[in-house]
Enzyme design. Structure first.
Site, PDB file in Angstrom:
ATOM      1  N   ALA A  80       0.834  -1.216   0.000  1.00 42.55           N
ATOM      2  CA  ALA A  80       0.000   0.000   0.000  1.00 42.55           C
ATOM      3  C   ALA A  80       0.860   1.254   0.000  1.00 42.55           C
ATOM      4  CB  ALA A  80      -0.979   0.027   1.182  1.00 42.55           C
ATOM      5  N   SER A  81       2.086   1.136  -0.531  1.00 41.00           N
ATOM      6  CA  SER A  81       3.008   2.267  -0.502  1.00 41.00           C
ATOM      7  C   SER A  81       2.541   3.415  -1.398  1.00 41.00           C
ATOM      8  CB  SER A  81       4.419   1.818  -0.908  1.00 41.00           C
ATOM      9  OG  SER A  81       4.447   1.320  -2.223  1.00 41.00           O
TER      10      SER A  81
ATOM     11  N   SER B  95      -0.571   4.108  -2.163  1.00 41.52           N
ATOM     12  CA  SER B  95      -1.734   4.689  -1.501  1.00 41.52           C
ATOM     13  C   SER B  95      -1.303   5.685  -0.432  1.00 41.52           C
ATOM     14  CB  SER B  95      -2.575   3.572  -0.863  1.00 41.52           C
ATOM     15  OG  SER B  95      -2.915   2.584  -1.809  1.00 41.52           O
TER      16      SER B  95
ATOM     17  N   HIS C 209      10.643   9.373  -0.932  1.00 44.54           N
ATOM     18  CA  HIS C 209      10.105   8.008  -0.966  1.00 44.54           C
ATOM     19  C   HIS C 209      10.658   7.249  -2.167  1.00 44.54           C
ATOM     20  CE1 HIS C 209       7.138   8.622  -4.306  1.00 44.54           C
ATOM     21  NE2 HIS C 209       7.252   9.881  -3.924  1.00 44.54           N
TER      22      HIS C 209
ATOM     23  N   HIS D  76      11.824   2.812  -3.542  1.00 41.80           N
ATOM     24  CA  HIS D  76      12.073   1.403  -3.217  1.00 41.80           C
ATOM     25  C   HIS D  76      13.572   1.187  -2.974  1.00 41.80           C
ATOM     26  CE1 HIS D  76       7.963   0.523  -4.006  1.00 41.80           C
ATOM     27  NE2 HIS D  76       8.036   0.713  -5.313  1.00 41.80           N
TER      28      HIS D  76
END
Length: 299
Positions: free
Chosen positions: A27-28, A30, A82, A84
């Site tokens: 849910a990153s 979101s 933000h 990965h």
């Protein structure tokens, strides 16, 4: 509080940097969309860390560049970064004021199932984008039954290395040292780690603790976010009990699940000391401490 102390507090907030090193399919997107929706109103910057081929491990020279950017790019402060990427210890680079790390994790099998179908069918966020495994109609159950590589237990090994960091042992599948280091980092280096299954509570706690960034986040998520922000993987089929049982025989699942349960327990502990429940709803507790017996007395 007013005068010089208040000015210092404001300067401290304006110098704040948050890093959300997103684990895929938790849910990153979101949650990140909430940050984008609030950035203009709350006056901070949001920046996406785009790594080549989504590689979560940076080269040593890129680590130096990244740390320098984060700490010295004053025009982008306060900043919410933000991407990965796996955890990076800023203290190794001589940084005195480290950024604030936050993250969200998910039940490891549910995360893998979601990622499996995402690679084949995409999601409702960018439906027209062609995915890497597009055209492969094999279900997750069929993949596990056939011993396929895309659903192998080794694919569960992701949340632990993301929290463990940039050491080689972090990416050694099944490493007990990596799991212990991930637990240590979660407790000592992360401000707050939530779980996908309780995302609203995670957002509520962040708003209470870091209002400079997240003021208004809870209401936004409740009124708009649950409908517009939640990113749903297309064509996802829940695995059977037999498939789940087969994956749960793996030592890798046992370690990833142990880490997930550890994170969940810590999150619930923090929540229990920060909220009260009334009529089925949660409310943030007011300040529960004050100062007294202050000496010497001021004139």
């Amino acid at each position: 509080m007013d005068g010089p102390r208040q000015d210092a507090a404001l300067d401290e907030e304006d110098d704040m940097v948050i890093i959300y090193n997103r684990v895929p399919k938790t849910a990153s997107t979101s949650f990140t969309n909430i940050a984008y929706d609030l950035c203009a109103k709350n006056k901070y910057h949001v920046l996406h860390i785009n790594t080549t081929k989504n590689n979560p491990v940076m080269s040593l020279q890129d680590q130096v560049r990244f740390v320098k950017n984060i700490t010295s790019w004053k025009e982008m402060k306060p900043g919410f970064y933000h991407g990965h990427i796996s955890y990076l210890d800023f203290a190794k680079f001589g940084v005195k004021k480290k950024p604030i790390y936050i993250n969200v994790i998910r039940d490891p099998i549910e995360r893998l199932v979601s990622y499996y179908y995402f690679l084949r069918f995409g999601d409702d966020y960018r439906p027209g984008l062609r995915r890497r495994k597009q055209g492969d109609k094999k279900t997750f159950d069929e993949c596990v039954a056939e011993g396929g590589s895309d659903c192998a237990p080794e694919k569960l090994w992701l949340q632990i290395p993301f929290f463990c960091g940039h050491s080689s042992e972090c990416w050694n599948v099944g490493s007990r040292w990596a799991m212990d280091q991930a637990k240590y980092n979660l407790i000592n280096e992360y401000f707050l780690v939530g779980v996908t299954e309780e995302l609203e509570d995670f957002i509520m706690l962040l708003e209470a603790a870091l209002p400079r960034f997240f003021r208004g986040a809870t209401d936004l998520y409740r009124t708009v976010g649950k409908k517009s922000h939640l990113r749903k993987t297309t064509e996802k089929k829940l695995p059977t009990k037999q498939t789940i049982a087969k994956l749960q025989q793996s030592d890798i699942w046992k370690m990833e699940n142990e880490f997930y349960e550890f994170a969940l327990e810590q999150f619930q502990f923090i929540r229990a000391h920060a909220v009260r429940e009334k009529d089925g709803d949660l409310y943030i507790l007011a300040q529960n401490f004050f100062y007294e017996k202050i000496y010497p007395k001021s004139n």
